[in-house]
Enzyme design. Structure first.
Site, short mmCIF file in Angstrom:
data_model
loop_
_atom_site.label_atom_id
_atom_site.label_comp_id
_atom_site.label_asym_id
_atom_site.label_seq_id
_atom_site.Cartn_x
_atom_site.Cartn_y
_atom_site.Cartn_z
N ARG A 163 -5.58 -48.82 37.88
CA ARG A 163 -4.99 -48.94 39.22
C ARG A 163 -3.52 -49.36 39.14
O ARG A 163 -3.04 -50.15 39.94
CB ARG A 163 -5.77 -49.96 40.08
CG ARG A 163 -7.23 -49.68 40.21
CD ARG A 163 -7.55 -48.43 41.02
NE ARG A 163 -8.99 -48.27 41.15
CZ ARG A 163 -9.73 -47.55 40.31
NH1 ARG A 163 -9.16 -46.87 39.32
NH2 ARG A 163 -11.03 -47.47 40.46
N SER A 237 -11.24 -51.27 48.56
CA SER A 237 -11.25 -52.53 47.79
C SER A 237 -9.97 -53.30 48.05
O SER A 237 -8.88 -52.77 47.86
CB SER A 237 -11.34 -52.22 46.29
OG SER A 237 -12.44 -51.40 46.05
N GLU A 333 -5.13 -55.34 45.56
CA GLU A 333 -4.89 -53.91 45.31
C GLU A 333 -4.13 -53.31 46.50
O GLU A 333 -3.32 -52.40 46.35
CB GLU A 333 -6.24 -53.20 45.13
CG GLU A 333 -6.11 -51.74 44.76
CD GLU A 333 -7.45 -51.08 44.48
OE1 GLU A 333 -8.14 -51.52 43.54
OE2 GLU A 333 -7.78 -50.13 45.20
P1 FAD Z 1 -0.75 -45.28 51.68
O1 FAD Z 1 -1.76 -46.30 52.04
O2 FAD Z 1 -0.06 -44.58 52.79
O3 FAD Z 1 0.33 -45.92 50.72
C1 FAD Z 1 -0.05 -46.72 49.64
C2 FAD Z 1 1.20 -47.12 48.85
O4 FAD Z 1 1.74 -45.97 48.21
C3 FAD Z 1 2.30 -47.65 49.74
O5 FAD Z 1 2.99 -48.66 49.01
C4 FAD Z 1 3.19 -46.47 49.97
O6 FAD Z 1 4.54 -46.84 50.23
C5 FAD Z 1 3.06 -45.73 48.66
N1 FAD Z 1 3.21 -44.28 48.80
C6 FAD Z 1 2.53 -43.47 49.63
N2 FAD Z 1 2.91 -42.20 49.45
C7 FAD Z 1 3.86 -42.20 48.48
C8 FAD Z 1 4.66 -41.19 47.86
N3 FAD Z 1 4.55 -39.89 48.20
N4 FAD Z 1 5.54 -41.57 46.90
C9 FAD Z 1 5.67 -42.88 46.55
N5 FAD Z 1 4.95 -43.87 47.12
C10 FAD Z 1 4.05 -43.54 48.07
N6 FAD Z 1 -8.70 -46.10 45.90
C11 FAD Z 1 -9.17 -45.78 44.68
O7 FAD Z 1 -8.43 -45.82 43.69
N7 FAD Z 1 -10.48 -45.43 44.48
C12 FAD Z 1 -11.37 -45.34 45.50
O8 FAD Z 1 -12.52 -45.01 45.28
C13 FAD Z 1 -10.90 -45.70 46.81
N8 FAD Z 1 -11.75 -45.71 47.85
C14 FAD Z 1 -11.31 -46.06 49.09
C15 FAD Z 1 -12.22 -46.06 50.14
C16 FAD Z 1 -11.80 -46.41 51.42
C17 FAD Z 1 -12.80 -46.40 52.56
C18 FAD Z 1 -10.44 -46.72 51.66
C19 FAD Z 1 -9.97 -47.04 53.05
C20 FAD Z 1 -9.52 -46.74 50.61
C21 FAD Z 1 -9.95 -46.41 49.31
N9 FAD Z 1 -9.08 -46.41 48.21
C22 FAD Z 1 -9.53 -46.06 46.96
C23 FAD Z 1 -7.67 -46.79 48.39
C24 FAD Z 1 -6.77 -45.62 48.88
O9 FAD Z 1 -7.53 -44.58 49.40
C25 FAD Z 1 -5.89 -45.06 47.74
O10 FAD Z 1 -5.07 -46.06 47.22
C26 FAD Z 1 -5.03 -43.89 48.22
O11 FAD Z 1 -4.41 -43.27 47.12
C27 FAD Z 1 -3.95 -44.30 49.22
O12 FAD Z 1 -3.36 -43.13 49.71
P2 FAD Z 1 -2.52 -43.12 51.04
O13 FAD Z 1 -1.88 -41.79 51.18
O14 FAD Z 1 -3.37 -43.56 52.16
O15 FAD Z 1 -1.43 -44.22 50.69
P1 NAP Z 2 -20.13 -50.38 41.84
O1 NAP Z 2 -20.76 -49.13 41.35
O2 NAP Z 2 -20.96 -51.31 42.66
O3 NAP Z 2 -19.54 -51.17 40.60
C1 NAP Z 2 -18.78 -52.36 40.77
C2 NAP Z 2 -17.60 -52.33 39.84
O4 NAP Z 2 -18.06 -52.37 38.50
C3 NAP Z 2 -16.83 -51.04 40.01
O5 NAP Z 2 -15.71 -51.29 40.77
C4 NAP Z 2 -16.56 -50.56 38.61
O6 NAP Z 2 -15.21 -50.63 38.25
C5 NAP Z 2 -17.39 -51.44 37.71
N1 NAP Z 2 -18.35 -50.55 37.02
C6 NAP Z 2 -19.55 -50.13 37.48
N2 NAP Z 2 -20.15 -49.33 36.55
C7 NAP Z 2 -19.28 -49.23 35.53
C8 NAP Z 2 -19.33 -48.56 34.29
N3 NAP Z 2 -20.37 -47.81 33.92
N4 NAP Z 2 -18.27 -48.68 33.47
C9 NAP Z 2 -17.21 -49.42 33.82
N5 NAP Z 2 -17.11 -50.08 34.98
C10 NAP Z 2 -18.14 -50.00 35.82
O7 NAP Z 2 -18.79 -50.03 42.65
P2 NAP Z 2 -18.60 -49.54 44.14
O8 NAP Z 2 -17.92 -50.58 44.91
O9 NAP Z 2 -19.86 -48.92 44.66
O10 NAP Z 2 -17.53 -48.37 43.94
C11 NAP Z 2 -17.88 -47.20 43.24
C12 NAP Z 2 -16.65 -46.56 42.64
O11 NAP Z 2 -15.73 -46.21 43.68
C13 NAP Z 2 -15.90 -47.47 41.69
O12 NAP Z 2 -15.40 -46.69 40.64
C14 NAP Z 2 -14.78 -48.03 42.52
O13 NAP Z 2 -13.61 -48.30 41.76
C15 NAP Z 2 -14.51 -46.90 43.49
N6 NAP Z 2 -14.07 -47.43 44.79
C16 NAP Z 2 -12.79 -47.90 44.86
C17 NAP Z 2 -12.29 -48.38 46.05
C18 NAP Z 2 -10.86 -48.80 46.16
O14 NAP Z 2 -10.39 -49.01 47.27
N7 NAP Z 2 -10.15 -48.94 45.06
C19 NAP Z 2 -13.11 -48.42 47.18
C20 NAP Z 2 -14.41 -47.98 47.05
C21 NAP Z 2 -14.88 -47.48 45.86
P3 NAP Z 2 -14.19 -49.39 38.51
O15 NAP Z 2 -13.54 -49.73 39.78
O16 NAP Z 2 -13.29 -49.47 37.36
O17 NAP Z 2 -14.96 -48.11 38.55
#
Ligand code: FAD
Ligand code: NAP
Length: 337
Positions: A163, A237, A333
Site C-alpha cells: 500500500r 480500510s 491508509e
Molecule cells: P481518491 O480517494 O480520489 O484519492 C486518493 C489519493 O490519491 C488522494 O491523495 C488523491 O489526491 C490521490 N490521487 C487520486 N488520483 C490521482 C492521480 N491521478 N494522480 C495522483 N494522485 C491521485 N483499496 C485497496 O487497496 N484494496 C481494496 O480492496 C480496497 N477496498 C475498498 C473498499 C471500499 C468499500 C472502499 C470505499 C475503498 C477501498 N479501497 C481499497 C480504497 C480505495 O478504493 C483505493 O485506495 C482507490 O485506489 C482510491 O481511488 P480513488 O480514485 O477513489 O482515489
Molecule cells: P481478511 O480476509 O479478513 O484478512 C484480514 C487481513 O489479513 C487482510 O487484510 C490480509 O492482508 C491478511 N491476510 C489474510 N489472508 C492472508 C494470506 N493468505 N496471506 C497474507 N495476508 C493475508 O480481509 P478482508 O478485510 O476481508 O479483506 C479482503 C481483501 O480485500 C484483503 O486483501 C484486503 O486488503 C482487501 N481490502 C482492502 C480494503 C482497503 O480499503 N484497503 C478494503 C477492503 C478489502 P492484505 O490486506 O495484505 O491482503
C-alpha cells in the site's frame, strides 16, 4: 471546462461528508488538466487531485481548486500471450477489471470491486485477495506539475511497497498520474490461494477456475463482507495492516497465542489490523453518526451526518488503544484532507 465555486464535496467522496470546496473543476483531457493547473497558479491557489474519492476523509472545507480526474481512454496492444492495456487515469478501476475479464484476459480479477479510478491505483498500490496492482503494472504517465512535462515511470521508479508508492510520499502534490499501462494475459494465471477465495470457489463447486470464476467469487465475497458506500459512508480500510518485526510479534504472542499473523518473505510479520481493533473492543462502536463497522473493524463509517473530525477522533482513540495494548502502531491508509 468549467470552474465551479463553493461546491459541496459530499457526492465526490465515498465517506459522504459535507464540506465545501472553494473551486471544483472536472478535467477530461491532459490539456484541461494543464489549463486547470495554470488557472490555480495564476490565482495563487493551492490545488488537489481527486479521483473517485474512495480513499479520502474530508475534515473541513477545502480551500483552492479541487481537480476531479476524469481523463478516459483505453488502448490495447496484443503481443502473443501478453495484452498491454493503457487506460486514462479517470477510468473507473472496476469497469476496467470487468472489461478485461469479459475479454477473457487474466491478471486483475482478484482486484474486482475496488472503488476508485485507474489513476489512483498506483498511488497506494491497491491490492486485494493476494494480488496487488504492481503485479500487472508496466508503467504510468505522470505530469510533473512543477515543470509541466509528462514522464513515463516504470515499476522501479514507482517504488511500490505494501500500500505504498513514491506518489504517496516524495511526489505527493507534485505528480499527477494521467494514464496507466497494465500487462494482462490471454491465458489464465490465477491466484486462488487466499482462503476466502479458495472457500468461495469450493462452495460454488468450481474445480478448474477461469478468470471469470475468480472475479465472480471476489465480487460475491466483497458484497457479503464489506459495507457498500452507497448505503453507509466509508473509505474501506482506515488503517494499513501493520507489518512488524518478528520480535514484536513474539512478545504479543506470549499474551495472545491465537493472534492471526502472516509471515512475510523477509521474516517480518503482518498482523490483521481488524483483529487488533476488534480485540480492543471497537467493532460496532458508534457515537452519533460516526462509528466502526459492525462486521469489519477496519472500516470506519459515516451513518449519515458524521463530521470528518469525529471519524478522525475515533481513529486516534483506536490507534492509542492498539498502541497501549499491543505495542503496535497503526498507520492510516486513508488520506486526510
Ligand atoms: P481518491 O480517494 O480520489 O484519492 C486518493 C489519493 O490519491 C488522494 O491523495 C488523491 O489526491 C490521490 N490521487 C487520486 N488520483 C490521482 C492521480 N491521478 N494522480 C495522483 N494522485 C491521485 N483499496 C485497496 O487497496 N484494496 C481494496 O480492496 C480496497 N477496498 C475498498 C473498499 C471500499 C468499500 C472502499 C470505499 C475503498 C477501498 N479501497 C481499497 C480504497 C480505495 O478504493 C483505493 O485506495 C482507490 O485506489 C482510491 O481511488 P480513488 O480514485 O477513489 O482515489
Ligand atoms: P481478511 O480476509 O479478513 O484478512 C484480514 C487481513 O489479513 C487482510 O487484510 C490480509 O492482508 C491478511 N491476510 C489474510 N489472508 C492472508 C494470506 N493468505 N496471506 C497474507 N495476508 C493475508 O480481509 P478482508 O478485510 O476481508 O479483506 C479482503 C481483501 O480485500 C484483503 O486483501 C484486503 O486488503 C482487501 N481490502 C482492502 C480494503 C482497503 O480499503 N484497503 C478494503 C477492503 C478489502 P492484505 O490486506 O495484505 O491482503
Amino acid at each position: 471546462m468549467t470552474i465551479d465555486r463553493n461546491i459541496d464535496l459530499a457526492p465526490y467522496t465515498t465517506f459522504g461528508m459535507h464540506a465545501a470546496a472553494e473551486h471544483v473543476v472536472v478535467v477530461t483531457t491532459l490539456d484541461e488538466l494543464r489549463q486547470a493547473l495554470a488557472w490555480a497558479h495564476e490565482q495563487a491557489l493551492p490545488w488537489r487531485i481527486l479521483g473517485g474519492g474512495s480513499n479520502v476523509l474530508l475534515t473541513g472545507d477545502v480551500s483552492g481548486l479541487v481537480i476531479v480526474m476524469r481523463i478516459a481512454g483505453r488502448d490495447v496492444t496484443i503481443d502473443g500471450d501478453d495484452v498491454l492495456i493503457t487506460c486514462g487515469a479517470g477510468e473507473v478501476w472496476h469497469d476496467i477489471v470487468t472489461w478485461t475479464v469479459e475479454q477473457g484476459w487474466s491478471g486483475l480479477e482478484n482486484m474486482a470491486l475496488i472503488p476508485g479510478t485507474i489513476g489512483a491505483a498506483p498511488m497506494q498500490n491497491i491490492g486485494a485477495y493476494g494480488v496487488e496492482q504492481a503485479s500487472c503494472f508496466v508503467s504510468c504517465d505522470v505530469l510533473d506539475v512543477t515543470t509541466g512535462t509528462v514522464t513515463t515511470f516504470d515499476r522501479d521508479a514507482c517504488a511500490f511497497g505494501y500500500r505504498e508508492s513514491v506518489f504517496k510520499h516524495a511526489l505527493r502534490d507534485t505528480a499527477i498520474i494521467v494514464s496507466v499501462t497494465y500487462r494482462v494475459h490471454q491465458t489464465a494465471r490465477l491466484v486462488t490461494s487466499y482462503r476466502d477465495v479458495a472457500d468461495e470457489l469450493h462452495a460454488r463447486g468450481v474445480q478448474v477456475p477461469t478468470p471469470r470464476d475468480v472475479f465472480d467469487a471476489v465480487v460475491a465475497i466483497r458484497k457479503r463482507k464489506l459495507p457498500d458506500p452507497a448505503e453507509i459512508g466509508n473509505a474501506g480500510s482506515f488503517f494499513k495492516n501493520p507489518v512488524v518485526p518478528r520480535a514484536t510479534y513474539d512478545t504479543l504472542a506470549t499474551s495472545y497465542q491465537d493472534a492471526p499473523h502472516y509471515v512475510q518473505a523477509d521474516g517480518s510479520i503482518k498482523l490483521p489490523a481488524a483483529w487488533l481493533i476488534d480485540t480492543c473492543g471497537w467493532k460496532g462502536y458508534r457515537s452519533g453518526d460516526a462509528g466502526v463497522h459492525a462486521r469489519q473493524a477496519l472500516v470506519l463509517v459515516n451513518y449519515g451526518s458524521a463530521r470528518g473530525a469525529e471519524i478522525l477522533d475515533i481513529a486516534q482513540r483506536i490507534q492509542s488503544d492498539v498502541r497501549e495494548r499491543f505495542g503496535v502502531e497503526l498507520e492510516r491508509e486513508v488520506n486526510v484532507w
